[in-house]
Design a protein around this motif. Structure first.
Motif, PDB file in Angstrom:
ATOM      1  N   GLY A 197      70.259   1.824  35.693  1.00 19.91           N
ATOM      2  CA  GLY A 197      69.138   0.898  35.814  1.00 19.91           C
ATOM      3  C   GLY A 197      69.584  -0.544  35.701  1.00 19.91           C
ATOM      4  N   ARG A 198      70.497  -0.825  34.778  1.00 19.94           N
ATOM      5  CA  ARG A 198      70.999  -2.186  34.629  1.00 19.94           C
ATOM      6  C   ARG A 198      71.778  -2.624  35.868  1.00 19.94           C
ATOM      7  NH1 ARG A 198      71.379  -0.349  29.205  1.00 19.94           N
ATOM      8  NH2 ARG A 198      73.504   0.442  29.487  1.00 19.94           N
ATOM      9  N   LYS A 199      72.458  -1.670  36.512  1.00 23.15           N
ATOM     10  CA  LYS A 199      73.180  -1.991  37.740  1.00 23.15           C
ATOM     11  C   LYS A 199      72.215  -2.370  38.863  1.00 23.15           C
ATOM     12  CE  LYS A 199      77.266   0.883  36.878  1.00 23.15           C
ATOM     13  NZ  LYS A 199      78.035   2.074  37.325  1.00 23.15           N
ATOM     14  N   VAL A 200      71.083  -1.666  38.940  1.00 21.90           N
ATOM     15  CA  VAL A 200      70.081  -1.978  39.966  1.00 21.90           C
ATOM     16  C   VAL A 200      69.569  -3.404  39.783  1.00 21.90           C
ATOM     17  CG1 VAL A 200      67.790  -1.414  40.849  1.00 21.90           C
ATOM     18  CG2 VAL A 200      69.399   0.427  40.287  1.00 21.90           C
ATOM     19  N   PHE A 201      69.225  -3.761  38.557  1.00 14.54           N
ATOM     20  CA  PHE A 201      68.751  -5.122  38.292  1.00 14.54           C
ATOM     21  C   PHE A 201      69.854  -6.145  38.560  1.00 14.54           C
ATOM     22  CE2 PHE A 201      65.371  -3.021  35.850  1.00 14.54           C
ATOM     23  CZ  PHE A 201      64.278  -3.798  36.222  1.00 14.54           C
ATOM     24  N   ALA A 202      71.096  -5.794  38.225  1.00 11.13           N
ATOM     25  CA  ALA A 202      72.203  -6.725  38.435  1.00 11.13           C
ATOM     26  C   ALA A 202      72.424  -7.010  39.917  1.00 11.13           C
ATOM     27  CB  ALA A 202      73.480  -6.167  37.816  1.00 11.13           C
ATOM     28  N   VAL A 203      72.402  -5.967  40.744  1.00  9.35           N
ATOM     29  CA  VAL A 203      72.576  -6.148  42.183  1.00  9.35           C
ATOM     30  C   VAL A 203      71.419  -6.951  42.760  1.00  9.35           C
ATOM     31  CG1 VAL A 203      72.728  -4.971  44.414  1.00  9.35           C
ATOM     32  CG2 VAL A 203      73.971  -4.069  42.434  1.00  9.35           C
ATOM     33  N   GLY A 204      70.201  -6.678  42.290  1.00  7.52           N
ATOM     34  CA  GLY A 204      69.049  -7.436  42.768  1.00  7.52           C
ATOM     35  C   GLY A 204      69.086  -8.887  42.330  1.00  7.52           C
ATOM     36  N   GLY A 205      69.681  -9.151  41.158  1.00  7.29           N
ATOM     37  CA  GLY A 205      69.751 -10.515  40.668  1.00  7.29           C
ATOM     38  C   GLY A 205      70.813 -11.352  41.340  1.00  7.29           C
ATOM     39  N   GLY A 206      71.893 -10.728  41.810  1.00  2.00           N
ATOM     40  CA  GLY A 206      72.959 -11.473  42.479  1.00  2.00           C
ATOM     41  C   GLY A 206      74.072 -10.536  42.880  1.00  2.00           C
ATOM     42  N   ILE A 207      74.278 -10.381  44.186  1.00  8.37           N
ATOM     43  CA  ILE A 207      75.252  -9.406  44.681  1.00  8.37           C
ATOM     44  C   ILE A 207      76.670  -9.788  44.278  1.00  8.37           C
ATOM     45  CG2 ILE A 207      76.260  -8.408  46.766  1.00  8.37           C
ATOM     46  CD1 ILE A 207      73.542  -8.674  48.084  1.00  8.37           C
ATOM     47  N   GLU A 208      77.032 -11.054  44.449  1.00 10.53           N
ATOM     48  CA  GLU A 208      78.387 -11.482  44.144  1.00 10.53           C
ATOM     49  C   GLU A 208      78.688 -11.332  42.651  1.00 10.53           C
ATOM     50  OE1 GLU A 208      82.150 -12.380  44.743  1.00 10.53           O
ATOM     51  OE2 GLU A 208      80.656 -12.043  46.323  1.00 10.53           O
ATOM     52  N   ALA A 209      77.728 -11.709  41.823  1.00  7.96           N
ATOM     53  CA  ALA A 209      77.922 -11.560  40.379  1.00  7.96           C
ATOM     54  C   ALA A 209      78.074 -10.089  40.002  1.00  7.96           C
ATOM     55  CB  ALA A 209      76.749 -12.183  39.635  1.00  7.96           C
ATOM     56  N   ALA A 210      77.305  -9.221  40.673  1.00  5.83           N
ATOM     57  CA  ALA A 210      77.409  -7.784  40.399  1.00  5.83           C
ATOM     58  C   ALA A 210      78.787  -7.258  40.787  1.00  5.83           C
ATOM     59  CB  ALA A 210      76.318  -7.027  41.160  1.00  5.83           C
ATOM     60  N   ARG A 211      79.306  -7.711  41.931  1.00  2.78           N
ATOM     61  CA  ARG A 211      80.649  -7.295  42.341  1.00  2.78           C
ATOM     62  C   ARG A 211      81.693  -7.737  41.326  1.00  2.78           C
ATOM     63  NH1 ARG A 211      79.241  -8.958  47.887  1.00  2.78           N
ATOM     64  NH2 ARG A 211      78.859  -7.077  49.126  1.00  2.78           N
ATOM     65  N   ARG A 212      81.584  -8.964  40.876  1.00  5.44           N
ATOM     66  CA  ARG A 212      82.557  -9.491  39.917  1.00  5.44           C
ATOM     67  C   ARG A 212      82.491  -8.740  38.586  1.00  5.44           C
ATOM     68  NH1 ARG A 212      84.741 -14.598  41.137  1.00  5.44           N
ATOM     69  NH2 ARG A 212      83.931 -15.480  43.086  1.00  5.44           N
ATOM     70  N   ALA A 213      81.321  -8.160  38.306  1.00  2.00           N
ATOM     71  CA  ALA A 213      81.169  -7.381  37.078  1.00  2.00           C
ATOM     72  C   ALA A 213      81.681  -5.955  37.232  1.00  2.00           C
ATOM     73  CB  ALA A 213      79.708  -7.374  36.650  1.00  2.00           C
ATOM     74  N   GLY A 214      82.199  -5.634  38.410  1.00  2.00           N
ATOM     75  CA  GLY A 214      82.763  -4.305  38.635  1.00  2.00           C
ATOM     76  C   GLY A 214      81.770  -3.266  39.108  1.00  2.00           C
ATOM     77  N   ILE A 215      80.591  -3.687  39.542  1.00  2.00           N
ATOM     78  CA  ILE A 215      79.569  -2.755  40.021  1.00  2.00           C
ATOM     79  C   ILE A 215      79.815  -2.424  41.484  1.00  2.00           C
ATOM     80  CG2 ILE A 215      77.100  -2.466  40.463  1.00  2.00           C
ATOM     81  CD1 ILE A 215      76.567  -4.299  38.087  1.00  2.00           C
ATOM     82  N   SER A 216      79.740  -1.150  41.834  1.00  2.00           N
ATOM     83  CA  SER A 216      79.869  -0.733  43.227  1.00  2.00           C
ATOM     84  C   SER A 216      78.541  -0.977  43.942  1.00  2.00           C
ATOM     85  CB  SER A 216      80.254   0.748  43.308  1.00  2.00           C
ATOM     86  OG  SER A 216      80.259   1.184  44.658  1.00  2.00           O
ATOM     87  N   VAL A 217      78.440  -2.102  44.615  1.00  2.00           N
ATOM     88  CA  VAL A 217      77.191  -2.475  45.283  1.00  2.00           C
ATOM     89  C   VAL A 217      76.786  -1.446  46.334  1.00  2.00           C
ATOM     90  CG1 VAL A 217      76.050  -4.225  46.692  1.00  2.00           C
ATOM     91  CG2 VAL A 217      77.510  -4.920  44.782  1.00  2.00           C
ATOM     92  N   PRO A 218      77.721  -0.973  47.194  1.00  2.00           N
ATOM     93  CA  PRO A 218      77.323   0.047  48.184  1.00  2.00           C
ATOM     94  C   PRO A 218      76.747   1.298  47.536  1.00  2.00           C
ATOM     95  CG  PRO A 218      79.446  -0.891  48.769  1.00  2.00           C
ATOM     96  CD  PRO A 218      79.122  -1.403  47.405  1.00  2.00           C
TER      97      PRO A 218
END
Length: 440
Positions: free
Chosen positions: A305-326
């Motif tokens: 759930g936190r990953k979903v909010f993170a991707v919605g809040g900012g894709i680049e920031a989510a990538r830098r945090a190690g989240i698999s956006v795809p």
């Protein structure tokens, strides 16, 4: 031991302070800065009023516009027709909001990414058709057919998510193609008749029918659900308080938790009493509410759930945090497809059939409108799954109220459209206010 080696443990319930130098004089002594949100518990009722004003000025409206809108809508329709707030009418509202509400739950996930899924209406119709074909044409067990129908929706959503996440096709285009393609497949499966009647005794259809109620014991079932909801909230709140206290971070005081639990108990048992005056709590509403609780837990309490909010809040920031956006994108669209399929089964339960109109008409627009009206932002990164319930309450109340007044369908469309526009305007103004307040 010297004084400098002594460490004083902070009080978790006390306001967190920081020190900064005044901007106009960097050499001056630091000034203590206190988070105003943490002063609430020290100031009592005055603190809560101050915090409420601060949120309003900062654009943090939450669900307030929805509750105000519901009060206005219910007041107007009750004045026009005194049957609107009758137990039978409220029971009808609670039953019919669940089908489109299921679609709205899935759309909340997609909207949190700042994207859109235009195929949910067609997917819901296709899922109900797949179920009908398996049960009626092939004699399959109803529960197995239900599983296959839901899996079909999940697979379709994942496929569309793959084109979006991996190939780079805009979600709008992918799901628009799905809207047309899956609708065509549904028409092909239905054949020339355009309708497949499903036996009313078929397990899932019987479970979701308008005459099926929780535990088949209206009074016991309604109050049992109300009590369960209150207990779950109390246990969850006190458990969170315990964990935050152990971690040494600010926690909600016991008095506030008790007030919240009491208010929920009043609302829950009042709703149970009203529904008991009709026929009780429908199984469709129970399943819808259970889905809301589970999905709310997933979004607010899990890493996913936190990953979903993170991707919605900012894709680049989510990538830098190690989240698999795809991965997040594909799974979110799979979830949307799955809930669309469940919603299609709710529609099948209402009519005991799969028809050309399943998932058609204004179903898609109402599902999107419900999520947005309920408070989920079209811009991504902000919202709650409970917006599906609040938004559908608004929409279903408008539809039912206008039906009582024998208003034309065209009037329903115009009013619902105006409410949707108002919700988006409030969302946009709220975002601007938050930016101005430095909290965007």
């Amino acid at each position: 031991m010297s004084d400098t080696s002594k460490v004083e443990k902070a009080d978790p319930a006390a306001p967190v302070q920081d020190t900064v130098a005044p901007a106009d004089d960097p050499t001056a002594a630091p000034v203590a800065v206190v988070d105003p949100r943490l002063l609430v518990r020290e100031e009592g009722l005055k603190g809560y009023i101050t915090e409420f004003k601060r949120k309003i000025k900062g654009g943090e409206l939450g669900s307030l516009p929805v509750f105000v809108g519901l009060v206005v809508i219910w007041t107007i329709f009750q004045l026009k027709n005194d049957l609107f707030l009758s137990a039978d009418n409220l029971s009808s509202i609670s039953y019919f909001l669940s089908a489109t509400g299921m679609l709205a739950i899935g759309l909340v996930f997609v909207l949190l990414l700042g994207e859109i899924d235009l195929s949910v209406g067609s997917v819901s119709g296709l899922a109900s058709t797949v179920f009908a074909v398996f049960v009626v044409n092939h004699g399959m067990n109803g529960w197995l057919a239900l599983v296959l129908a839901i899996v079909t929706g999940i697979a379709i959503g994942a496929l569309q998510g793959w084109f979006f996440a991996k190939i780079g096709v805009p979600a709008f285009v992918v799901t628009l193609a799905g809207f047309l393609g899956w609708n065509g497949l549904m028409l092909w499966l239905l054949g020339d008749s355009g309708t497949i009647n499903i036996p009313a005794e078929s397990g899932p259809v019987h479970l979701l029918g308008q005459s099926s109620f929780f535990m088949d014991q209206a009074i016991v079932g309604a109050y049992l659900l109300a009590g369960l909801g209150v207990v779950l909230m109390a246990v969850g709140s006190f458990n969170e308080q315990r964990r935050r206290r152990a971690a040494g971070v600010p926690f909600r005081p016991t008095s506030e938790i008790l007030i919240r639990v009491v208010l929920l108990a009043i609302a829950s048992f009042a709703a149970a009493a009203v529904l008991n005056n009709a026929s009780g709590v429908s199984n469709a509403l129970v399943i819808f509410l259970a889905a809301l609780v589970i999905v709310d837990f997933v979004l607010r309490r899990t890493t996913y759930g936190r990953k979903v909010f993170a991707v919605g809040g900012g894709i680049e920031a989510a990538r830098r945090a190690g989240i698999s956006v795809p991965m997040v994108r594909i799974t979110v669209f799979a979830i949307s497809g799955g809930f669309a399929a469940v919603g299609g089964m709710f529609f099948a339960g209402q009519t005991a059939s799969a028809t050309l109109n399943a998932g058609g008409g204004n179903t898609l627009m109402l599902a999107i409108a419900a999520a947005v009206i309920g408070g989920t932002s079209l811009f991504g990164g902000r919202g709650s799954v409970w917006s599906a319930l609040l938004g559908m309450l608004v929409i279903q109340s408008i539809q039912t109220g206008l039906d009582l007044l024998n208003m034309n369908t065209s009037i329903q469309y115009m009013i619902t459209g105006a409410v949707l526009l108002g919700a988006v305007v409030i969302d946009s103004v709220s975002r601007k206010s938050q930016k101005a307040a430095g909290r965007a």
